[in-house]
Design a protein around this motif. Structure first.
Motif, PDB file in Angstrom:
ATOM      1  N   LYS A   1      -6.073  -8.571   2.008  1.00 28.51           N
ATOM      2  CA  LYS A   1      -5.982  -9.431   1.078  1.00 28.51           C
ATOM      3  C   LYS A   1      -7.184  -9.889  -0.671  1.00 28.51           C
ATOM      4  N   PHE A   2      -8.626  -9.618   1.136  1.00 30.11           N
ATOM      5  CA  PHE A   2     -10.232  -9.477  -0.231  1.00 30.11           C
ATOM      6  C   PHE A   2      -9.927  -8.217  -1.204  1.00 30.11           C
ATOM      7  N   VAL A   3      -9.524  -7.377  -0.361  1.00 25.87           N
ATOM      8  CA  VAL A   3      -9.705  -6.071  -0.767  1.00 25.87           C
ATOM      9  C   VAL A   3      -8.746  -6.063  -2.150  1.00 25.87           C
ATOM     10  N   LYS A   4      -7.946  -6.200  -1.801  1.00 23.95           N
ATOM     11  CA  LYS A   4      -6.605  -6.605  -3.011  1.00 23.95           C
ATOM     12  C   LYS A   4      -7.081  -6.966  -4.173  1.00 23.95           C
TER      13      LYS A   4
ATOM     14  N   GLU B   1      -8.482  -5.127  -7.273  1.00 24.94           N
ATOM     15  CA  GLU B   1      -7.517  -4.318  -8.494  1.00 24.94           C
ATOM     16  C   GLU B   1      -7.536  -4.341  -9.387  1.00 24.94           C
ATOM     17  N   ASP B   2      -7.156  -6.280  -9.425  1.00 24.21           N
ATOM     18  CA  ASP B   2      -7.532  -6.291 -11.073  1.00 24.21           C
ATOM     19  C   ASP B   2      -8.590  -8.239 -11.110  1.00 24.21           C
ATOM     20  N   PHE B   3      -9.891  -7.958 -10.194  1.00 26.03           N
ATOM     21  CA  PHE B   3     -10.887  -8.525 -10.776  1.00 26.03           C
ATOM     22  C   PHE B   3     -11.243  -9.100 -12.212  1.00 26.03           C
ATOM     23  N   ASP B   4     -11.623 -10.096 -11.953  1.00 27.26           N
ATOM     24  CA  ASP B   4     -12.192  -9.915 -14.094  1.00 27.26           C
ATOM     25  C   ASP B   4     -13.087 -11.077 -13.904  1.00 27.26           C
TER      26      ASP B   4
ATOM     27  N   ASP C   1      -9.759 -17.812  -7.744  1.00 26.18           N
ATOM     28  CA  ASP C   1      -9.222 -18.433  -6.039  1.00 26.18           C
ATOM     29  C   ASP C   1     -11.289 -17.629  -5.439  1.00 26.18           C
ATOM     30  N   PHE C   2     -11.417 -18.603  -4.389  1.00 29.71           N
ATOM     31  CA  PHE C   2     -12.526 -18.120  -3.210  1.00 29.71           C
ATOM     32  C   PHE C   2     -12.940 -16.446  -3.347  1.00 29.71           C
ATOM     33  N   CYS C   3     -11.667 -16.123  -3.191  1.00 30.93           N
ATOM     34  CA  CYS C   3     -11.627 -13.842  -2.854  1.00 30.93           C
ATOM     35  C   CYS C   3     -12.602 -13.943  -4.188  1.00 30.93           C
TER      36      CYS C   3
ATOM     37  N   ALA D   1     -14.245 -15.395  -6.366  1.00 27.05           N
ATOM     38  CA  ALA D   1     -16.040 -15.996  -6.279  1.00 27.05           C
ATOM     39  C   ALA D   1     -16.806 -15.154  -5.747  1.00 27.05           C
ATOM     40  N   LEU D   2     -16.388 -14.985  -3.932  1.00 26.63           N
ATOM     41  CA  LEU D   2     -17.187 -14.382  -3.111  1.00 26.63           C
ATOM     42  C   LEU D   2     -17.591 -12.268  -4.112  1.00 26.63           C
ATOM     43  N   ILE D   3     -16.626 -12.453  -4.288  1.00 30.44           N
ATOM     44  CA  ILE D   3     -16.584 -10.926  -5.734  1.00 30.44           C
ATOM     45  C   ILE D   3     -17.289 -11.025  -6.456  1.00 30.44           C
ATOM     46  N   SER D   4     -17.616 -12.378  -7.279  1.00 33.78           N
ATOM     47  CA  SER D   4     -18.516 -11.762  -8.263  1.00 33.78           C
ATOM     48  C   SER D   4     -20.115 -12.884  -7.864  1.00 33.78           C
TER      49      SER D   4
END
Length: 268
Positions: free
Chosen positions: A19-22, A25-28, A34-36, A38-41
């Motif tokens: 779910k996190f890795v998904k 695909e559309d990260f902006d 959401d929290f995922c 925020a972690l990627i950022s």
């Protein structure tokens, strides 16, 4: 049984990682959903700035962070609210003080995080509940990375170490009348919630490994407690008699209160 538990744990971690890795695909970067996100950022910022933490912000570690947040925080918050609710019933004078403060400071509108700065008794009630009936009496296990000494005791490298929260949170060496529920111990003489609290107040642990969900947990407990009291403002919350069980919160032998039931009694 151990193999089954390990398999279940691995399945849950795989599900969370997928779910996190998904989210990639559309990260902006300009819109964190959401929290995922925020972690990627945070990961991108660390990599871009060459921060010391960057090598540790792997997808596996970040997935584990999500696991900690949702799984480790769910039961503890629920158990703490069970204590809060029981204390509301067992100490009607505290229930009345809470209602009066909420009515004067918030009224009927939806509470916000900023209201914590105005509802001093509510915050003190939550803090004292976590001190008096801490639902995590032991910290997670850690391991010494070098040989060290604690007092007269030598602790070898590689030793598993844990902290017994309960002995500190209920120790008369650090707290006056520690076996009594006294929210006022967290209030200044002018009634303000203490911003500089007793160093022995450690319901979330101590040091660099303190629980990462501390601020979220307190904020959630505040919002849920205030909303619950607002929605029942026409009633008194009391214990229902059942099965001869005495749910006295002052006689506790576990991290959970004994089973109890509540009922709402219409105010006259």
């Amino acid at each position: 049984m151990a193999d089954k538990q390990k398999r279940i744990m691995n399945d849950m971690l795989d599900m969370l990682k997928n779910k996190f890795v998904k989210h990639y695909e559309d990260f902006d970067e300009s819109s964190q959903r959401d929290f995922c996100d925020a972690l990627i950022s945070a990961k991108n910022d660390a990599l871009r700035d060459g921060k010391e933490s960057a090598p540790y912000l792997t997808d596996d570690n970040l997935s584990m962070t999500i696991f900690d947040l949702f799984f480790a925080g769910t039961d503890t918050s629920q158990q703490t609210f069970q204590w809060l609710l029981l204390f509301l019933c067992y100490y009607p004078e505290m229930q009345q003080k809470l209602r009066q403060e909420i009515e004067s400071q918030i009224g009927d509108r939806m509470p916000t995080h900023e209201d914590r700065n105005r509802c001093h008794y509510v915050m003190a009630f939550i803090a004292e509940t976590m001190r008096y009936r801490n639902v995590v009496p032991l910290s997670p296990l850690h391991k010494t990375v070098v040989q060290t000494k604690i007092g007269d005791h030598t602790v070898p490298k590689g030793t598993a170490v844990t902290l017994y929260h309960h002995n500190i949170l209920n120790n008369p060496k650090y707290w006056e009348n520690p076996h009594q529920l006294i929210p006022e111990r967290f209030l200044e003489s002018d009634g303000q919630y203490m911003t500089s609290r007793n160093k022995a107040f450690i319901p979330f642990g101590v040091g660099r490994r303190v629980c990462l969900g501390e601020k979220l947990a307190i904020a959630d407990l505040f919002l849920v407690l205030v909303s619950f009291l607002q929605s029942t403002q026409q009633y008194d919350i009391v214990l229902a008699k059942h099965s001869g069980i005495d749910p006295d919160p002052n006689i506790a032998d576990s991290i959970n209160p004994k089973h109890y039931e509540i009922k709402l009694v219409q105010k006259l």
